[in-house]
Design a protein around this motif. Structure first.
Motif, PDB file in Angstrom:
ATOM      1  N   MET A   1     -35.175  17.978 -36.207  1.00  0.00           N
ATOM      2  CA  MET A   1     -36.151  16.879 -36.235  1.00  0.00           C
ATOM      3  C   MET A   1     -36.128  16.240 -37.594  1.00  0.00           C
ATOM      4  SD  MET A   1     -40.200  17.017 -35.256  1.00  0.00           S
ATOM      5  CE  MET A   1     -41.169  15.523 -35.180  1.00  0.00           C
ATOM      6  N   THR A   3     -37.157  13.586 -40.791  1.00  0.00           N
ATOM      7  CA  THR A   3     -38.385  13.368 -41.536  1.00  0.00           C
ATOM      8  C   THR A   3     -39.214  12.278 -40.888  1.00  0.00           C
ATOM      9  OG1 THR A   3     -37.199  13.977 -43.504  1.00  0.00           O
ATOM     10  CG2 THR A   3     -39.296  12.878 -43.814  1.00  0.00           C
ATOM     11  N   LEU A   4     -40.506  12.507 -40.798  1.00  0.00           N
ATOM     12  CA  LEU A   4     -41.382  11.528 -40.178  1.00  0.00           C
ATOM     13  C   LEU A   4     -41.453  10.268 -41.013  1.00  0.00           C
ATOM     14  CD1 LEU A   4     -44.352  13.786 -39.026  1.00  0.00           C
ATOM     15  CD2 LEU A   4     -42.516  12.839 -37.630  1.00  0.00           C
ATOM     16  N   THR A   7     -43.627   9.349 -44.651  1.00  0.00           N
ATOM     17  CA  THR A   7     -43.846  10.501 -45.508  1.00  0.00           C
ATOM     18  C   THR A   7     -43.224  10.265 -46.878  1.00  0.00           C
ATOM     19  OG1 THR A   7     -41.866  11.537 -44.599  1.00  0.00           O
ATOM     20  CG2 THR A   7     -43.974  12.108 -43.578  1.00  0.00           C
ATOM     21  N   VAL A 260     -36.457  22.892 -35.304  1.00  0.00           N
ATOM     22  CA  VAL A 260     -36.712  21.840 -36.297  1.00  0.00           C
ATOM     23  C   VAL A 260     -35.584  21.787 -37.325  1.00  0.00           C
ATOM     24  CG1 VAL A 260     -38.310  21.039 -38.073  1.00  0.00           C
ATOM     25  CG2 VAL A 260     -39.183  22.058 -35.977  1.00  0.00           C
ATOM     26  N   SER A 263     -31.917  20.592 -35.970  1.00  0.00           N
ATOM     27  CA  SER A 263     -31.701  19.181 -35.642  1.00  0.00           C
ATOM     28  C   SER A 263     -31.303  18.344 -36.844  1.00  0.00           C
ATOM     29  CB  SER A 263     -32.969  18.602 -35.009  1.00  0.00           C
ATOM     30  OG  SER A 263     -34.054  18.703 -35.917  1.00  0.00           O
ATOM     31  N   TRP A 300     -48.505  21.874 -45.727  1.00  0.00           N
ATOM     32  CA  TRP A 300     -47.148  21.818 -46.268  1.00  0.00           C
ATOM     33  C   TRP A 300     -46.804  23.156 -46.907  1.00  0.00           C
ATOM     34  CZ3 TRP A 300     -45.285  16.660 -48.796  1.00  0.00           C
ATOM     35  CH2 TRP A 300     -45.429  15.617 -47.877  1.00  0.00           C
ATOM     36  N   ILE A 312     -41.641  22.121 -45.547  1.00  0.00           N
ATOM     37  CA  ILE A 312     -41.987  22.040 -44.132  1.00  0.00           C
ATOM     38  C   ILE A 312     -43.425  21.568 -43.979  1.00  0.00           C
ATOM     39  CG2 ILE A 312     -42.153  23.368 -41.987  1.00  0.00           C
ATOM     40  CD1 ILE A 312     -40.214  25.404 -43.394  1.00  0.00           C
ATOM     41  N   ASP A 313     -43.629  20.679 -43.008  1.00  0.00           N
ATOM     42  CA  ASP A 313     -44.954  20.227 -42.600  1.00  0.00           C
ATOM     43  C   ASP A 313     -45.307  20.975 -41.314  1.00  0.00           C
ATOM     44  OD1 ASP A 313     -47.284  18.984 -41.940  1.00  0.00           O
ATOM     45  OD2 ASP A 313     -46.478  16.942 -41.920  1.00  0.00           O
ATOM     46  N   ASN A 316     -47.371  18.704 -38.460  1.00  0.00           N
ATOM     47  CA  ASN A 316     -46.568  17.770 -37.665  1.00  0.00           C
ATOM     48  C   ASN A 316     -45.246  18.372 -37.188  1.00  0.00           C
ATOM     49  OD1 ASN A 316     -48.389  15.499 -37.974  1.00  0.00           O
ATOM     50  ND2 ASN A 316     -47.701  15.409 -40.097  1.00  0.00           N
ATOM     51  N   GLN A 317     -45.019  19.650 -37.499  1.00  0.00           N
ATOM     52  CA  GLN A 317     -43.789  20.321 -37.070  1.00  0.00           C
ATOM     53  C   GLN A 317     -42.554  19.536 -37.503  1.00  0.00           C
ATOM     54  OE1 GLN A 317     -43.361  23.419 -34.956  1.00  0.00           O
ATOM     55  NE2 GLN A 317     -45.225  23.629 -36.152  1.00  0.00           N
ATOM     56  N   ALA A 318     -42.467  19.258 -38.786  1.00  0.00           N
ATOM     57  CA  ALA A 318     -41.359  18.462 -39.311  1.00  0.00           C
ATOM     58  C   ALA A 318     -40.907  19.037 -40.645  1.00  0.00           C
ATOM     59  CB  ALA A 318     -41.776  17.002 -39.486  1.00  0.00           C
TER      60      ALA A 318
END
Length: 506
Positions: A1, A3-4, A7, A260, A263, A300, A312-313, A316-318
């Protein structure tokens, strides 16, 4: 996954050459020439503590940009871990590979603080390399763990100048990480994670299931203002899993990060170096978490081991960012929005969302209260939040002086300029002096007033002389004057024939 969007983007802006140049590459010890390796690092808002392979602690002051060195004395032994603390006094603890622990009480120029450097030694307790250190918030207790599983509690009395140490726990495996909060010591070993209550002298294991494999998995408390029963913690587990547990060791939730991290990972952008082109990257056969600490925002977590670093966040599972296959990561420390780590024999890398010095030093200065994350996210113009598609270089703000840094929180940059504008406007106007009486209290002095003192005195002398002659009118001035000499009496011979003249108007 990935990065959102929206951020923070973390990167290395510039190598810390000023710090590296202050640490010698070689020293002469007798007839031998010893190479200086960097072995441990810890940071806070005031200092950067760097341990070396020659038993020397290098302490860099971030406000004055000065480097000081502290010798442990005795034989030359490598520093394995350092730990800073800023409370009533600035303290730094140092652990070595031979099991020695030294505590330095630093000198502070602030009033009411320590004015003499003092050192406390914890001797004879550890027989193997120190692997972890943890301070109590008031600096009265220091917990140290070694490679053989021993944990020593050192009680410090700065008024009496004493340091008493005792063995509080002995595990069957090496100590990986220590953390202390609300009279609870969080201990992570290569086999398990447990909670030690210092007053009750009782132990509770975190989780009921044992680890599937041993390794350097860490644990840390989540910082919060709460009581002991409300403490929460993060603990890393094999298989890219992360536990969140309470103060009783009960696991509240498990974060599975395998999908996570598989990916893809947005790597921290490092400053280009000539020597990195010839170095081959390490190939990871299996990813796993290591030591952990909370970082910057709620949820975090920063985790690292010898080969990789992950930010890691958990909410938000990111994955915010990290480094994989970096290899030879010696020591990692973080404070506010900054990540420092030692890589290789002699390389200090700083990862942050803004350059060193200017804005970051003000926003996260110990002289200011920490800002809320929500307010930071609402102001992208300050360079704190940047889109991943935009440029990675945030606007660099000019350096602030110490005086401006001591301004109150509510006075931001724009408010400071508006507050200074009335003074600039009033001082740019000419200063008028009244004819009678002294200057009024409300008069404003500019920087040019000091240069005009001589000219102002000349103007006042001219005005006083003109006032003297303006008393006599023109008609009175045209009248004739009659002068009559008067002889001086004999008893006033000291004046030697001086005579007095009487002016009369005929």
């Amino acid at each position: 996954m990935a990065t959102l969007p929206g951020t923070v983007t973390f990167m290395e802006f510039c190598p810390l050459y000023s710090i590296l140049n202050a640490i010698p590459t070689k020293i002469q010890k007798g007839f031998r020439s010893l190479i200086v390796y960097l072995t441990a690092i810890d940071v806070n808002g005031d200092y950067i503590a760097i341990g070396s392979s020659i038993g020397m602690l290098y302490l860099h002051c971030r406000h004055t940009n000065q480097m000081k060195k502290y010798n442990l004395e005795g034989k030359t032994e490598s520093v394995s871990v350092t730990k800073l603390l800023s409370c009533f006094d600035d303290l730094v603890a140092v652990g070595t590979v031979s099991g020695r622990v030294a505590i330095f009480q630093l000198v502070s120029p602030l009033p009411g603080r320590n004015k003499q450097l003092r050192r406390f030694d914890v001797l004879g307790s550890h027989k193997s390399s120190i692997t972890a250190l943890a301070w109590s918030p008031n600096g009265m207790k220091l917990f140290s763990g070694d490679e053989r599983g021993k944990i020593i509690q050192s009680n410090l009395d700065f008024d009496k100048g004493t340091c008493d140490s005792c063995l509080i726990l002995e595990e069957l495996s090496s100590i990986v990480q220590l953390d202390y909060s609300h009279k609870v010591l969080l201990i992570s070993t290569t086999q398990r994670c447990l909670l030690f209550y210092t007053e009750e002298k009782s132990i509770k294991q975190v989780g009921n299931q044992p680890r599937k494999s041993n390794g350097k998995y860490g644990a840390c408390f989540i910082p919060s203002l709460c009581k002991q029963s409300d403490l929460t913690l993060f603990a890393s587990r094999p298989g890219l899993r992360l536990w969140k547990a309470d103060a009783h060791g009960s696991v509240q939730s498990t974060f599975i990060l395998k999908d996570v991290l598989s990916s893809g990972l947005e790597s921290f952008d490092l400053y280009p170096r000539m020597e990195t082109t010839n170095q081959s990257k390490y190939v990871l056969s299996e990813k796993h978490l290591g030591l952990v600490t909370c970082f910057l925002h709620d949820g975090w977590v920063l985790s690292w081991d010898e080969y990789s670093i992950y930010l890691i966040d958990t909410i938000n599972q990111a994955v915010i960012g990290g480094l994989e296959s970096a290899g030879d990561i010696v020591s990692v420390s973080c404070i506010n929005n900054e990540i420092f780590f030692l890589k290789g024999d002699r390389e200090i890398i700083r990862i942050s969302d803004m350059p060193e010095g200017a804005v970051s030093a003000v926003l996260h200065s110990p002289f200011r209260m920490p800002a809320k994350h929500a307010s930071l996210e609402k102001k992208p113009q300050n360079g704190l939040v940047s889109n991943s598609k935009t440029s990675q270089d945030p606007p660099v703000q000019p350096l602030r002086t110490e005086r401006i840094q001591l301004c109150p929180l509510e006075l931001e940059e724009g408010d400071q300029e508006e507050a200074l504008e009335p003074r600039v406007r009033s001082s740019s106007l000419p200063v008028e002096f009244p004819d009678r009486g002294p200057r009024s209290i409300d008069s404003v002095y500019s920087l040019n007033d000091a240069n005009q003192d001589s000219s102002d005195s000349a103007v006042r002398e001219q005005r006083s002389s003109s006032q003297r002659f303006s008393v006599i009118s023109n008609e009175e001035f045209e009248q004739t004057l009659e002068v009559k000499p008067i002889r001086v009496k004999k008893k006033k011979k000291r004046r030697q024939g001086n005579c007095m003249f009487v002016y009369g108007i005929s």
